[in-house]
Motif scaffolding. Structure first.
Motif, PDB file in Angstrom:
ATOM      1  N   VAL A 148       1.114  -1.423  -0.301  1.00  0.00           N
ATOM      2  CA  VAL A 148      -0.133   0.270  -0.254  1.00  0.00           C
ATOM      3  C   VAL A 148       0.846   1.353   0.124  1.00  0.00           C
ATOM      4  N   GLU A 149       1.974   1.121   0.748  1.00  0.00           N
ATOM      5  CA  GLU A 149       2.739   2.363   0.567  1.00  0.00           C
ATOM      6  C   GLU A 149       3.967   2.641  -0.431  1.00  0.00           C
ATOM      7  N   LYS A 150       3.028   1.610  -1.302  1.00  0.00           N
ATOM      8  CA  LYS A 150       4.652   2.319  -2.708  1.00  0.00           C
ATOM      9  C   LYS A 150       3.322   2.733  -3.610  1.00  0.00           C
ATOM     10  N   LEU A 151       1.738   3.184  -3.129  1.00  0.00           N
ATOM     11  CA  LEU A 151       0.977   3.725  -4.396  1.00  0.00           C
ATOM     12  C   LEU A 151       1.071   5.226  -4.117  1.00  0.00           C
ATOM     13  N   LYS A 152       0.546   5.831  -4.777  1.00  0.00           N
ATOM     14  CA  LYS A 152       0.268   7.184  -5.015  1.00  0.00           C
ATOM     15  C   LYS A 152      -1.115   7.704  -5.222  1.00  0.00           C
ATOM     16  N   THR A 153      -1.774   8.703  -4.389  1.00  0.00           N
ATOM     17  CA  THR A 153      -3.188   9.028  -5.377  1.00  0.00           C
ATOM     18  C   THR A 153      -2.795   9.478  -6.355  1.00  0.00           C
ATOM     19  N   SER A 154      -4.485   9.945  -7.037  1.00  0.00           N
ATOM     20  CA  SER A 154      -4.079   9.858  -8.936  1.00  0.00           C
ATOM     21  C   SER A 154      -3.552  11.378  -8.959  1.00  0.00           C
TER      22      SER A 154
END
Length: 580
Positions: A148-154
């Motif tokens: 999850v912490e590898k993700l980014k918001t749009s």
């Protein structure tokens, strides 16, 4: 005229009430429109090593107030998005009733069929959610949340999750609820707030044990909100309504921060969705102050000192065992693979003896010598304070031993190969060693009652501690499976190891679940986990023998307590009669 006026007034009132309701709805719609709305994105996770071969969907909610500059609080929910949670979070974050919180909504794993076209209906839900143990907790903490912490918001904000357990909540319904509780129970270092709706605390995969374990364990820093209804399931696995009430009563008994909402609904999410906003407010109240830890049961309060925690004595060893205390209250222990005996002195830990031939279990005798099982050389040896080593017996590979006030010695020989019989040896003060019992699966820890009339032996490959009456000639009679220990869901036995008694007659047993403290009637009253989840043996040290020392894998810990140990090398003492 009166009737006409009355009708007119009713009509006017109705119009007025309708106007007020319309204004309220318009106002609510306007305020809802003004609430910043978070973003929800859908993802998939396929690379679990803890649940290999599974694939699962998950959703991430990020509130608009989150800037990405510092970590946000976290809420994890099993079975995906429930309770209209994103909209509830929007409102509560905007009103200040919960911190800026990122939500992670996780589905249970699905197992793809061999042809890859369809997915088996069995999924992995009950296996992942209903079982006790730390498997799912490790999946979340070590596998999913790092992804999850590898993700980014749009709009490019990086996802940063707080590692402070006070900033982390977890919830779910039914099996998802017991899963949430289990994660926090196993890993309070990572999650401390739990929302449980229609929780499955029944006999599917061991959940029925929680109300008992909660009462016995040293309390953990958890805050719990429970929801259920009188028309919940009552099937082959148990009665959900009764089980949830049992959970609530156990949590109250043990001093936890617990709240609940009982309704008359069944096994669905209707009531949980209705009360979810208020439950979240309560779970997050006084967020900055953290969560208080309860005092625990009266039995725990009898032995533990409030505010006294475990202290590290030493670390960096290969495997510690054989803690023993002398008349001065000094504690000695072995690093078995390194064949070294250490002494805990006023200046810290120092080497007492090297080249011990894998010295293992040990105990002081009434003569002041340290008696040790030397596993590699298949000996029992005694070391005087000046370091002189004398052979006491040989010819078998023992494990642990106890030396009585009269100088007699009892030693366990587990049957290391798994095919040879497990034995208990008796070594008279003057005489040859002889076998006085066989038949245990894996005889391990050994000690005596404070009055030295009973010998206790732990059977590691069962959930029993055996009791024997010691006869005048040192032989053993009236063998009983006397102490009934708890076993973790992750093992098929208790792993019972080293043992000691205190002056009040309690038996303290090192097990896979921590120290299990038993009353004289053979019942586990208390369970005290170790800081690192490991414990092989214990002793009572210090000038008053009221400091508990434990060997715990590569470490040794100590903790001041309210009671004092009964040392076998001292004169026998008679404790008070046991409780019925």
């Amino acid at each position: 005229m009166g009737v006409v006026l009355s009708r007119w007034m009713k009509t006017a009132c109705a119009v007025f009430v309708g106007f007020v309701l319309l204004q309220s709805l318009v106002s609510h719609a306007a305020s809802a429109a003004d609430v910043p709305k978070g973003e929800v994105t859908k993802h998939q996770f396929r690379s679990s090593k803890i649940f290999p071969g599974t694939v699962r969907d998950f959703w991430v909610y990020v509130p608009q107030q989150y800037t990405g500059e510092k970590p946000a609080a976290l809420y994890v929910n099993q079975d995906g998005i429930q309770y209209n949670a994103p909209a509830v979070f929007d409102q509560l974050i905007a009103s200040g009733d919960m911190p800026v919180t990122i939500g992670v909504f996780v589905m249970h794993g699905k197992v793809p069929a061999v042809n890859g076209e369809t997915q088996l209906d069995r999924f992995n839900r009950s296996y992942e959610y209903d079982g006790l143990g730390d498997g799912y907790a490790r999946f979340l903490i070590d596998e999913l949340l790092p992804e999850v912490e590898k993700l980014k918001t749009s709009d490019g904000r990086p996802i940063k999750l707080s590692k402070d357990p006070h900033d982390r909540a977890i919830g779910g319904s039914s099996s998802g609820a017991i899963c949430a509780w289990t994660v926090a129970w196993e890993r309070p270092d990572s999650f401390r707030r739990v929302f449980s709706a229609i929780g499955t605390y029944v006999g599917l995969r061991g959940g029925q044990n929680y109300p008992t374990l909660i009462r016995k364990y040293e309390p953990k820093p958890l805050r719990v909100f429970l929801e259920d209804g009188t028309n919940d399931l009552n099937i082959y696995g148990g009665d959900w309504w009764i089980a949830n009430q049992a959970m609530e009563r156990s949590l109250v008994f043990a001093g936890y921060e617990v709240n609940h909402s009982w309704g008359d609904g069944g096994h669905n999410g209707k009531h949980a969705t209705e009360i979810f906003p208020e439950a979240m407010k309560w779970l997050w109240k006084d967020h900055a102050a953290g969560i208080k830890v309860g005092k625990g049961s009266p039995q725990l309060q009898e032995i533990l000192i409030p505010g006294e925690e475990w202290e590290l004595v030493g670390e960096g060893y290969k495997f510690t065992e054989g803690p023993a205390v002398n008349a001065q209250g000094e504690v000695f222990f072995n690093d078995v693979p390194n064949s070294t005996t250490y002494k805990v002195g006023s200046q810290g830990v120092e080497v007492f003896r090297k080249e011990t031939n894998n010295g293992d279990g040990q105990a002081f005798g009434p003569d002041g010598r340290l008696y040790t099982v030397a596993g590699q050389s298949r000996q029992i040896v005694a070391t005087s304070p000046d370091g002189k080593v004398t052979e006491i017996a040989k010819g078998f590979r023992g494990n642990d031993l106890v030396v009585l006030n009269n100088g007699n010695i009892y030693v366990t020989e587990p049957g290391w190969s798994g095919t040879e019989p497990s034995k208990i040896w008796f070594i008279p003060k003057s005489g040859e060693a002889k076998v006085v019992d066989t038949g245990l699966k894996f005889s391990n820890g050994i000690t005596v009652s404070p009055d030295q009339s009973l010998l206790y032996v732990s059977d590691s490959k069962s959930h029993w501690v055996y009791s024997y009456q010691i006869q005048a000639d040192g032989t053993l009679s009236y063998k009983q499976k006397y102490y009934h220990l708890h076993m973790p869901d992750t093992a098929d036995d208790s792993g019972a190891d080293g043992m000691r008694t205190d002056k009040n007659g309690r038996l303290w047993v090192a097990t896979r679940m921590g120290l299990q403290v038993c009353d004289q009637a053979g019942r586990v009253n208390c369970i005290i986990p170790s800081p690192n989840g490991k414990v092989s043996n214990l002793t009572f040290g210090g000038a008053e023998f009221d400091t508990l020392f434990i060997t715990a894998g590569d470490r040794v810990y100590k903790r001041k307590i309210k009671v004092s140990g009964a040392n076998a090398w001292q004169s026998p003492i008679k404790p008070a009669a046991p409780r019925l």
